[in-house]
Design a protein around this motif. Structure first.
Motif, PDB file in Angstrom:
ATOM      1  N   PRO A   1      -5.236  -1.534   7.949  1.00 42.74           N
ATOM      2  CA  PRO A   1      -3.953  -1.610   7.244  1.00 42.74           C
ATOM      3  C   PRO A   1      -2.743  -1.402   8.139  1.00 42.74           C
ATOM      4  CG  PRO A   1      -5.030   0.476   6.778  1.00 42.74           C
ATOM      5  CD  PRO A   1      -6.021  -0.346   7.535  1.00 42.74           C
ATOM      6  N   TYR A   2      -2.923  -0.748   9.308  1.00 37.44           N
ATOM      7  CA  TYR A   2      -1.761  -0.389  10.141  1.00 37.44           C
ATOM      8  C   TYR A   2      -1.541  -1.347  11.322  1.00 37.44           C
ATOM      9  CZ  TYR A   2      -2.754   4.014   7.746  1.00 37.44           C
ATOM     10  OH  TYR A   2      -3.009   4.975   6.820  1.00 37.44           O
TER      11      TYR A   2
ATOM     12  N   SER B   1      -4.666  -5.731   6.431  1.00 37.82           N
ATOM     13  CA  SER B   1      -5.900  -5.861   5.656  1.00 37.82           C
ATOM     14  C   SER B   1      -6.354  -4.467   5.261  1.00 37.82           C
ATOM     15  CB  SER B   1      -7.001  -6.561   6.460  1.00 37.82           C
ATOM     16  OG  SER B   1      -7.428  -5.733   7.538  1.00 37.82           O
ATOM     17  N   LEU B   2      -7.287  -4.383   4.322  1.00 44.07           N
ATOM     18  CA  LEU B   2      -7.801  -3.079   3.916  1.00 44.07           C
ATOM     19  C   LEU B   2      -8.564  -2.406   5.044  1.00 44.07           C
ATOM     20  CD1 LEU B   2      -9.081  -3.735   0.274  1.00 44.07           C
ATOM     21  CD2 LEU B   2      -7.003  -2.565   0.999  1.00 44.07           C
TER      22      LEU B   2
ATOM     23  N   MET C   1       0.856  -1.187   0.000  1.00 41.59           N
ATOM     24  CA  MET C   1       0.000   0.000   0.000  1.00 41.59           C
ATOM     25  C   MET C   1       0.890   1.233   0.000  1.00 41.59           C
ATOM     26  SD  MET C   1      -2.876   1.229   2.790  1.00 41.59           S
ATOM     27  CE  MET C   1      -1.661   1.644   4.041  1.00 41.59           C
TER      28      MET C   1
ATOM     29  N   VAL D   1       0.965  -4.893   4.850  1.00 37.69           N
ATOM     30  CA  VAL D   1      -0.411  -4.479   5.118  1.00 37.69           C
ATOM     31  C   VAL D   1      -1.186  -5.661   5.711  1.00 37.69           C
ATOM     32  CG1 VAL D   1      -2.505  -3.518   4.105  1.00 37.69           C
ATOM     33  CG2 VAL D   1      -0.262  -2.869   3.199  1.00 37.69           C
TER      34      VAL D   1
END
Length: 508
Positions: free
Chosen positions: A158-159, A154-155, A11, A152
């Motif tokens: 993401p953090y 997951s969407l 990302m 990443v």
């Protein structure tokens, strides 16, 4: 499927920043023509360019020197230097005063009959520093942030794998307390940056072969040096533990503190050599024809013709990306003509009304295909960038003069490439850059038009125009991803078919 499941591999995210770059540019140019004799004229010129280094009102610029601590920004990671540090000017580099460009040209009538002309010219031309080059520094840490995340979770979260499970946004710059989000991506200007320059040369022989026809044969050359590029000085080391998840852990400088260190340097070259043949028959006997043919070759590193920032396959070995330029076409020919059908002035009125006054025009273009680079479709050298090439293990050439069904199903020999490593240390891929030509193209556009006078001040013009008038099939480039068996080597699209348009224009 990965996107629907929220499983992102990498990302990139950035924060907006206001950029404001200033500089001064001065130039002095002197030129004069010298008529050596009635048959020889020389053109001499010299130019002196002075461009001050670009500066930012808030000094949002930096460079990188390993193992040196900044005295201006003491909290910065070791190696990052800012305007005011020892040897670092406000615009990072010092003004260059030696950009002097001489030029020489000549025109010669060798036989004194005014029908043959020999022309030649050569010169040095310096490039300038651009705001985009310097602005790259202002947009990166600590002034701004443009962060790439290779881990990443997951969407939706993401953090999660970042320190503390939180991301760096929102992000703002405070000069007295610059903020670094680790691992920090850095962009700057090299202290050894110098202006790019080009040797340009050409020579031509032009001959009038009849009252209205001339032919020209010319050579054109271009050698460019010191093209700017921003190599990653912190390019990850490839070892037995390498994988796409530990890219930052394998960097040579300040592991997990600095990620990419892209410092703009003047290190690339390019070259072009071409033969040009031109013919021109000026309008006579109701016919005008012009023809143009070039046979040339261009070479460069990475892709110097792109307006975007270039990315090498392997920053530790830029020579791997030396090859034909992405827009290189060995053969290119264009021929155009206009034919005015003014042959019926003395014919009966009905014949003049139907057949007289028409004009035909045509433009034909024929060119060889653009070069193709065969990619592996995976990050074979584990540097976090999916641009590695396939391995070459055979002869990729297949004749284009096969049945079309065979050509579209396999433009080149797909068995000559492999997307997996074939031999030791071939992680970058052994297939060179732009080693195969794609399909060429051939096209003829035609038009016919005539003006019908209605009154003294009014006329009606009829036009019929056709693109690809002969409905020639121009195949598109095949798939070049060796990791995709469904598209690799296959051609699935073609250029536009014949299109015809009719029009009327009232002129009054």
């Amino acid at each position: 499927a990965d996107f629907l499941l929220g499983l992102a591999a990498t990302m990139e995210q950035d924060a907006p920043t206001y950029l404001n770059i200033n500089d001064w540019y001065y130039a002095l140019y002197v030129q004069d023509d010298f008529k050596v004799s009635s048959r020889l004229t020389l053109n001499l010129g010299i130019r002196w360019d002075i461009q001050t280094p670009l500066t930012d009102p808030h000094d949002r610029l930096l460079t990188f020197v390993p193992n040196v601590q900044s005295k201006i920004v003491t909290s910065a990671p070791v190696g990052l230097l800012f305007p005011g540090d020892a040897g670092v000017a406000r615009g990072i580099i010092s003004t260059q005063f030696k950009n002097i460009s001489p030029r020489l040209g000549l025109a010669w009538d060798p036989f004194g009959d005014h029908k043959t002309a020999i022309r030649a010219a050569g010169g040095i031309f310096y490039g300038s520093m651009s705001g985009n080059e310097w602005d790259l520094s202002s947009a990166q840490q600590p002034f701004g942030i443009r962060q790439t995340f290779n881990d990443v979770y997951s969407l939706s979260d993401p953090y999660k794998l970042q320190p503390g499970g939180v991301g760096p946004f929102p992000y703002s710059y405070t000069p007295s307390a610059p903020r670094f989000v680790l691992p920090s991506a850095i962009q700057g200007i090299g202290l050894d940056y110098v202006s790019p320059y080009t040797y340009q040369m050409n020579a031509a022989i032009q001959r009038q072969v009849s009252r209205d026809t001339s032919v020209t044969i010319a050579y054109v050359g271009n050698l460019t040096h010191r093209i700017p590029v921003s190599p990653d000085l912190n390019y990850p080391i490839l070892d037995s533990t390498a994988n796409t998840a530990n890219v930052n852990a394998r960097r040579p400088y300040l592991v997990n503190t600095l990620s990419t260190i892209n410092i703009t340097k003047s290190i690339l070259n390019s070259a072009y050599h071409g033969l040009q043949v031109m013919g021109d028959k000026r309008m006579s006997h109701n016919l005008s024809i012009k023809g143009y043919y070039t046979f040339g070759k261009g070479l460069d590193f990475i892709n110097t013709q792109s307006s975007q920032e270039q990315v090498a396959t392997d920053w530790n070995n830029i020579a791997l990306d030396r090859g034909r330029t992405n827009n290189d076409r060995h053969h290119n020919a264009v021929i155009s003509g206009i034919w005015e059908l003014k042959y019926f002035q003395h014919a009966p009125g009905i014949v003049r009304a139907v057949a007289g006054g028409w004009s035909l025009s045509a433009i034909g273009s024929f060119r060889s295909g653009m070069p193709l680079t065969i990619t592996a479709g995976s990050d074979r050298n584990f540097d976090g960038t999916n641009n590695d090439r396939a391995d070459l293990k055979g002869d990729p050439y297949l004749s284009p003069n096969r049945p079309r069904s065979q050509v579209v199903s396999e433009w080149f020999n797909v068995a000559a490439f492999s997307s997996v490593t074939q031999k030791a240390n071939s992680y970058d891929g052994t297939a060179g850059r732009n080693i195969i030509d794609g399909p060429g193209s051939k096209n003829v556009d035609m038009g016919i038009f005539r003006a019908f006078r209605i009154r003294e001040s009014k006329s009606l013009q009829f036009r019929a125009e056709s693109t690809n008038a002969f409905n020639l099939v121009n195949l598109s480039s095949p798939g070049t991803n060796a990791g995709s068996s469904s598209t690799f080597g296959k051609i699935s699209t073609a250029g536009a078919m014949r299109q015809v348009q009719l029009g009327l224009k009232l002129v009054y």
